[in-house]
Design a protein around this motif. Structure first.
Motif, PDB file in Angstrom:
ATOM      1  N   GLU A 391      58.851  64.831  22.412  1.00  0.00           N
ATOM      2  CA  GLU A 391      57.664  65.607  22.806  1.00  0.00           C
ATOM      3  C   GLU A 391      56.401  65.036  22.216  1.00  0.00           C
ATOM      4  N   GLN A 392      56.511  64.554  20.949  1.00  0.00           N
ATOM      5  CA  GLN A 392      55.334  63.957  20.305  1.00  0.00           C
ATOM      6  C   GLN A 392      54.919  62.690  21.036  1.00  0.00           C
ATOM      7  N   HIS A 393      55.979  61.871  21.373  1.00  0.00           N
ATOM      8  CA  HIS A 393      55.650  60.638  22.114  1.00  0.00           C
ATOM      9  C   HIS A 393      55.008  60.957  23.465  1.00  0.00           C
ATOM     10  N   GLN A 394      55.541  62.002  24.150  1.00  0.00           N
ATOM     11  CA  GLN A 394      54.948  62.391  25.415  1.00  0.00           C
ATOM     12  C   GLN A 394      53.507  62.848  25.217  1.00  0.00           C
ATOM     13  N   GLY A 395      53.262  63.661  24.182  1.00  0.00           N
ATOM     14  CA  GLY A 395      51.878  64.113  23.910  1.00  0.00           C
ATOM     15  C   GLY A 395      50.959  62.951  23.620  1.00  0.00           C
ATOM     16  N   LEU A 396      51.490  61.971  22.815  1.00  0.00           N
ATOM     17  CA  LEU A 396      50.661  60.789  22.514  1.00  0.00           C
ATOM     18  C   LEU A 396      50.376  59.993  23.786  1.00  0.00           C
ATOM     19  N   GLY A 397      51.454  59.847  24.625  1.00  0.00           N
ATOM     20  CA  GLY A 397      51.231  59.141  25.895  1.00  0.00           C
ATOM     21  C   GLY A 397      50.233  59.878  26.783  1.00  0.00           C
ATOM     22  N   ARG A 398      50.379  61.206  26.830  1.00  0.00           N
ATOM     23  CA  ARG A 398      49.422  61.973  27.630  1.00  0.00           C
ATOM     24  C   ARG A 398      48.024  61.846  27.076  1.00  0.00           C
ATOM     25  N   ARG A 399      47.939  61.849  25.708  1.00  0.00           N
ATOM     26  CA  ARG A 399      46.613  61.716  25.089  1.00  0.00           C
ATOM     27  C   ARG A 399      46.007  60.362  25.417  1.00  0.00           C
ATOM     28  N   GLU A 400      46.827  59.301  25.337  1.00  0.00           N
ATOM     29  CA  GLU A 400      46.304  57.979  25.663  1.00  0.00           C
ATOM     30  C   GLU A 400      45.898  57.911  27.148  1.00  0.00           C
ATOM     31  N   THR A 401      46.786  58.556  27.967  1.00  0.00           N
ATOM     32  CA  THR A 401      46.445  58.578  29.401  1.00  0.00           C
ATOM     33  C   THR A 401      45.124  59.293  29.643  1.00  0.00           C
ATOM     34  N   LEU A 402      44.968  60.465  29.011  1.00  0.00           N
ATOM     35  CA  LEU A 402      43.714  61.218  29.180  1.00  0.00           C
ATOM     36  C   LEU A 402      42.532  60.432  28.643  1.00  0.00           C
ATOM     37  N   ARG A 403      42.732  59.782  27.491  1.00  0.00           N
ATOM     38  CA  ARG A 403      41.611  59.001  26.925  1.00  0.00           C
ATOM     39  C   ARG A 403      41.256  57.832  27.840  1.00  0.00           C
ATOM     40  N   ALA A 404      42.310  57.155  28.354  1.00  0.00           N
ATOM     41  CA  ALA A 404      42.042  56.037  29.268  1.00  0.00           C
ATOM     42  C   ALA A 404      41.338  56.535  30.531  1.00  0.00           C
ATOM     43  N   ARG A 405      41.875  57.650  31.078  1.00  0.00           N
ATOM     44  CA  ARG A 405      41.242  58.190  32.279  1.00  0.00           C
ATOM     45  C   ARG A 405      39.822  58.659  31.985  1.00  0.00           C
ATOM     46  N   GLN A 406      39.613  59.243  30.771  1.00  0.00           N
ATOM     47  CA  GLN A 406      38.273  59.690  30.393  1.00  0.00           C
ATOM     48  C   GLN A 406      37.325  58.512  30.270  1.00  0.00           C
ATOM     49  N   GLU A 407      37.843  57.413  29.677  1.00  0.00           N
ATOM     50  CA  GLU A 407      36.998  56.212  29.578  1.00  0.00           C
ATOM     51  C   GLU A 407      36.650  55.695  30.987  1.00  0.00           C
ATOM     52  N   ALA A 408      37.708  55.699  31.843  1.00  0.00           N
ATOM     53  CA  ALA A 408      37.440  55.256  33.218  1.00  0.00           C
ATOM     54  C   ALA A 408      36.448  56.182  33.910  1.00  0.00           C
ATOM     55  N   ASP A 409      36.646  57.506  33.660  1.00  0.00           N
ATOM     56  CA  ASP A 409      35.698  58.457  34.259  1.00  0.00           C
ATOM     57  C   ASP A 409      34.299  58.251  33.712  1.00  0.00           C
ATOM     58  N   ASP A 410      34.197  57.982  32.412  1.00  0.00           N
ATOM     59  CA  ASP A 410      32.859  57.732  31.827  1.00  0.00           C
ATOM     60  C   ASP A 410      32.223  56.499  32.448  1.00  0.00           C
ATOM     61  N   GLU A 411      33.073  55.456  32.587  1.00  0.00           N
ATOM     62  CA  GLU A 411      32.523  54.257  33.236  1.00  0.00           C
ATOM     63  C   GLU A 411      32.109  54.567  34.690  1.00  0.00           C
ATOM     64  N   ARG A 412      32.951  55.351  35.383  1.00  0.00           N
ATOM     65  CA  ARG A 412      32.631  55.706  36.775  1.00  0.00           C
ATOM     66  C   ARG A 412      31.378  56.556  36.842  1.00  0.00           C
ATOM     67  N   ILE A 413      31.262  57.491  35.860  1.00  0.00           N
ATOM     68  CA  ILE A 413      30.058  58.325  35.822  1.00  0.00           C
ATOM     69  C   ILE A 413      28.826  57.471  35.614  1.00  0.00           C
ATOM     70  N   LEU A 414      28.930  56.513  34.672  1.00  0.00           N
ATOM     71  CA  LEU A 414      27.787  55.615  34.435  1.00  0.00           C
ATOM     72  C   LEU A 414      27.482  54.802  35.690  1.00  0.00           C
ATOM     73  N   GLU A 415      28.563  54.350  36.343  1.00  0.00           N
ATOM     74  CA  GLU A 415      28.361  53.581  37.573  1.00  0.00           C
ATOM     75  C   GLU A 415      27.727  54.448  38.657  1.00  0.00           C
ATOM     76  N   LEU A 416      28.229  55.714  38.738  1.00  0.00           N
ATOM     77  CA  LEU A 416      27.667  56.626  39.743  1.00  0.00           C
ATOM     78  C   LEU A 416      26.216  56.964  39.437  1.00  0.00           C
ATOM     79  N   ILE A 417      25.921  57.158  38.115  1.00  0.00           N
ATOM     80  CA  ILE A 417      24.523  57.447  37.742  1.00  0.00           C
ATOM     81  C   ILE A 417      23.628  56.274  38.109  1.00  0.00           C
ATOM     82  N   GLU A 418      24.126  55.062  37.816  1.00  0.00           N
ATOM     83  CA  GLU A 418      23.331  53.873  38.169  1.00  0.00           C
ATOM     84  C   GLU A 418      23.159  53.774  39.688  1.00  0.00           C
TER      85      GLU A 418
END
Length: 803
Positions: A391-418
């Motif tokens: 469960e911990q590994h799954q949570g860590l994987g989910r956290r990394e997934t969310l962080r990666a997706r959040q980074e991608a979303d942040d980049e997309r947001i910056l791209e969309l703002i531009e």
């Protein structure tokens, strides 16, 4: 000829249409009183045009129309038709039957018909004359009229017999012929009078005819010149039309070429727009794929990190297992050594076997009380710990997934703002270009308005020019008769037409001592020409000379040439001016003749002799009243109309012959013609100036209109280009707006997803912290259980060894 049939409708008692047939021979109508027997004779009289209402036993014609009864409706009119048999051609009509009809309206108006053809009563009387039934005959007699015929005088009886015999027809024709002869004689008398009048005017008419011939020749020449001028003008206009047609064809060709180029450019622009939209949609699809790949990459990266950690943990577990295996081998070797030692000590163990059996029994009981392998708390803790780690590994994987997706979303947001900022800049630029387009549209509208105004001004100028040209032609048309009239009057005055032959001859001699005719030297006020012609009389044609010698010489020459007599007024003779007339008042007085007349100072004494005691009056009644009021020596009184009242009381007046005018009237007409011609010349010059000014203004308007049209076409071309660009910009703006809206929506969605991811990360961090704490607790418990398991294992092994 006899009465064949009688048709009645609405006449007296005949309310309905009634037909009565008569045959040849004697016919009697009998019946009681009041049955309508006499109405038949009244109907025949009525039909034949009887005027006397009393003869038809009525007081007025309206009473002859059936007025109605309690049981029958009144008739709208009364109509009687008498049909005569004309087989013997007594009546002057080539018909076997002649129907005479008279219709009387309720208003009292009568209409007559012969064979249903409208006619006059006179036509019926003329047709019946000599037939024995005409007017004045006794073909229809009432009961009382028989006695009247028998008791009448011989003259009236003769008229009756003549009418019966048909003599009145010829008497009527004789009277008509006499009346026509009298009228013809009167017309002949009138024609003789007209012929004498024309003979008197023949000489003057021949002169006028000669002048008219000259005028017609001049008119023909003028028309020829005008025709030639019109042909030249028409040729010039045709040439201008051809030039304008060539320019128009060239302009149409240019317009067609420009339209073709514009159509090609529009197609190219549409193709480019379609290609750009396709590429934009492909780019958006690729960007969406890239975003999806980024998200999958982030998830894969998180799973990979989780797998790496799992691998490390497995490797660590394998190392621990190997260590435990080595430890088990060591223990096994120790057990073997111990087994050898046990074999060595077996005899001693046999002794102890019995004792040990009891202990074994006890040990078996104790072993049964120990937990089984795999069912111990240690195993359960390991399972829980493994599930917790998973469960911990799954949570860590989910956290990394969310962080990666959040980074991608942040980049997309910056791209969309531009991208949004870029789109906004492009929209602002498009709005600026739209404003520029609006300015260009306003300029085009101003150019169109200016063109329309210039065209309206040009049309107005052309209308004014047309009106001026029409006015010019009208003035020219009015000027020609004035010129002809002026030439005619000048010719009359120059050749002396209307003057006595002797006076005309004296004027042709042109003696330097002669000043001229009296009528030519004086100036008469307008409207008083007839008055002064009557006052001067024959003195108008008197000749004024500077001295008596000139007058004597001219008289001697007249005697020698036997031309005639002329009255001369030498200015060197002394003349006493007559005293002015004494007027009791000035009622009806226009003025003294000498005060009203204009003349040179040299001839004042001569005019004093002629008009010194002449007074101009308004009319003859006022002149007669002034004559009665004057006492003593009375003045000469002349009215405006040329009527003359002599001091002796003699009256002269009447109407002058038509087209007959004196020298003063001709001079007035000449002055009026000159003034009118001068006015016409001034109007013509003004018209020419205005026409030239309008032509110049029209030329200027044409130039301005040409410039305005060129500017309008240029602006229209620019506007067409801008409209094409505007359509493209609108499409781009719509696309940008859609992209901007989509970016806004995607940004909002990403922001919402980022916020949800932050919340989920916070929850995961909290869960991972709890899992870490729980893992530590489980690891502590596992350590304790491992120690207890090791102790139990040792104890088990001991017991096993014992067994």
């Amino acid at each position: 000829m006899f009465l064949k049939r009688l048709e009645l409708y609405g006449f007296k008692t005949f309310s309905q249409k009634t037909e009565i047939d008569f045959t040849r021979g004697f016919l009697a109508v009998v019946g009681p009183n009041g049955s309508g027997k006499s109405n038949l004779t009244d109907a025949i009289r009525f039909c034949l045009g009887e005027h006397s209402v009393k003869a038809m036993r009525a007081t007025k014609l309206e009473e002859l129309v059936f007025a109605g009864s309690p049981t029958r409706k009144g008739a709208p009119y009364a109509e009687v038709t008498a049909i005569f048999d004309n087989s013997d051609s007594v009546l002057p009509l080539d018909l076997a039957e002649v129907a005479i009809t008279r219709r009387l309206d309720a208003s009292g108006d009568s209409k007559f018909f012969i064979n249903r053809t409208a006619c006059r009563l006179r036509d019926i009387h003329e047709m019946l004359m000599g037939s024995g039934v005409g007017p004045g005959s006794f073909s229809v007699l009432g009961g009382k009229e028989v006695d009247m015929v028998l008791s009448t005088d011989p003259k009236e009886r003769r008229n009756m017999l003549e009418e019966t015999a048909g003599v009145n027809r010829y008497k009527f024709r004789k009277r008509e012929a006499s009346r026509r002869l009298e009228k013809t004689a009167a017309n002949l008398t009138r024609l003789y009078d007209i012929l004498r009048e024309l003979e008197l005017q023949l000489e003057e008419s021949e002169k006028q005819l000669e002048r008219y011939r000259k005028y017609r020749e001049a008119q023909v020449e003028l028309k020829a010149l005008e025709l030639e001028l019109a042909i030249q003008e028409w040729s010039r206009l045709q040439q201008s039309i051809e030039e304008l047609r060539a320019k128009l064809a060239k302009a149409k060709a240019q317009v067609a070429e420009l339209e073709e180029l514009s159509e090609q450019a529009r197609h190219a622009l549409e193709a480019a727009s379609l290609e750009k939209r396709r590429r934009d949609s492909e780019r958006e699809r690729l960007l969406a794929g890239c975003a999806e790949l980024r998200e999958k990459t982030s998830v894969t990266r998180a799973n990979l990190d989780s797998l790496v950690k799992r691998r490390n943990e497995l490797e660590h577990s394998a190392l621990n297992a190997e260590a435990r295996l080595a430890s088990a081998d060591q223990r096994m070797q120790d057990c073997e050594r111990e087994f050898e030692a046990v074999l060595a000590a077996l005899p001693e163990a046999a002794a102890e076997l019995a004792a040990s059996k009891e202990k074994l029994q006890q040990a078996r009981l104790d072993r049964e009380q120990l937990p089984l392998q795999g069912h111990s708390p240690h195993a359960q803790l390991r399972q829980r710990l493994a599930a917790l780690e998973k469960e911990q590994h799954q949570g860590l994987g989910r956290r990394e997934t969310l962080r990666a997706r959040q980074e991608a979303d942040d980049e997309r947001i910056l791209e969309l703002i531009e991208k949004r900022e870029t789109a906004r800049k492009e929209l602002m630029e498009a709005a600026d270009e739209s404003e520029m387009d609006s300015e260009l549209v306003e300029q085009l509208q101003e150019a169109g308005t200016l063109t329309a105004q210039v065209e309206a001004e040009k049309k107005q100028l052309e209308q004014q020019l047309l009106e001026v040209q029409q006015q010019h032609r009208e003035l020219e048309r009015q000027r020609r008769p004035l010129v002809s009239k002026l030439a005619e009057l000048e010719a009359l005055l120059d050749d002396g037409s209307g003057l006595p032959p002797a006076v005309r001859a004296v004027l042709q001699w042109k003696d330097p001592g002669m000043m001229g005719l009296l009528g030519q030297l004086v100036k008469v006020p307008n409207g008083l020409e007839q008055a002064f012609e009557a006052a001067l009389g024959g003195h108008v044609n008197d000749v004024i000379t500077r001295d008596r010698r000139v007058a004597s010489n001219l008289i001697d020459r007249l005697k020698q040439e036997r031309i005639g007599r002329v009255t001369f007024w030498p200015l060197d003779l002394e003349r006493m001016p007559p005293p002015p007339p004494q007027l009791p008042d000035r009622r009806g007085v226009v003025g003294l003749a000498l005060e009203l007349l204009g003349y040179p100072r040299e001839i004042e004494s001569v005019l004093g002799e002629m008009l010194g005691r002449t007074v101009i009056m308004e009319d003859m009644p006022t002149a007669l009243q002034l004559y009665d009021r004057c006492r003593g020596r009375r003045p000469h009184l002349v009215t405006r109309q040329g009527e003359y009242l002599n001091p002796s009381g003699a009256l002269t007046g009447g109407a002058a012959r038509q087209n007959q005018s004196g020298l003063l009237s001709r001079r007035r007409l000449l002055d009026e013609a000159r003034q009118q011609l001068q006015k016409q010349e001034i109007e013509l010059q003004r018209c020419r100036d205005r026409e030239e000014r309008l032509l110049a203004e029209r030329t200027q308007a044409d130039q301005t209109l040409q410039a305005a049209r060129e500017a309008f076409r240029a602006l229209k071309g620019e506007l067409a280009d801008l409209e094409a660009d505007g359509k493209r910009r609108n499409q781009d703006r719509e696309r940008l707006q859609r992209g901007l809206d989509k970016a806004e929506e995607e940004t909002k969605m990403l922001q919402q997803r980022s916020q949800a991811a932050d919340l989920e990360l916070d929850e995961l961090e909290e869960t991972l912290a709890k899992l870490s704490v729980k893992k530590a607790e489980l690891e502590g418990q596992l350590t304790q259980f491992q120690e207890e398991e090791a102790r139990l294992q040792t104890l088990r092994e001991e017991l096993q060894g014992r067994l």
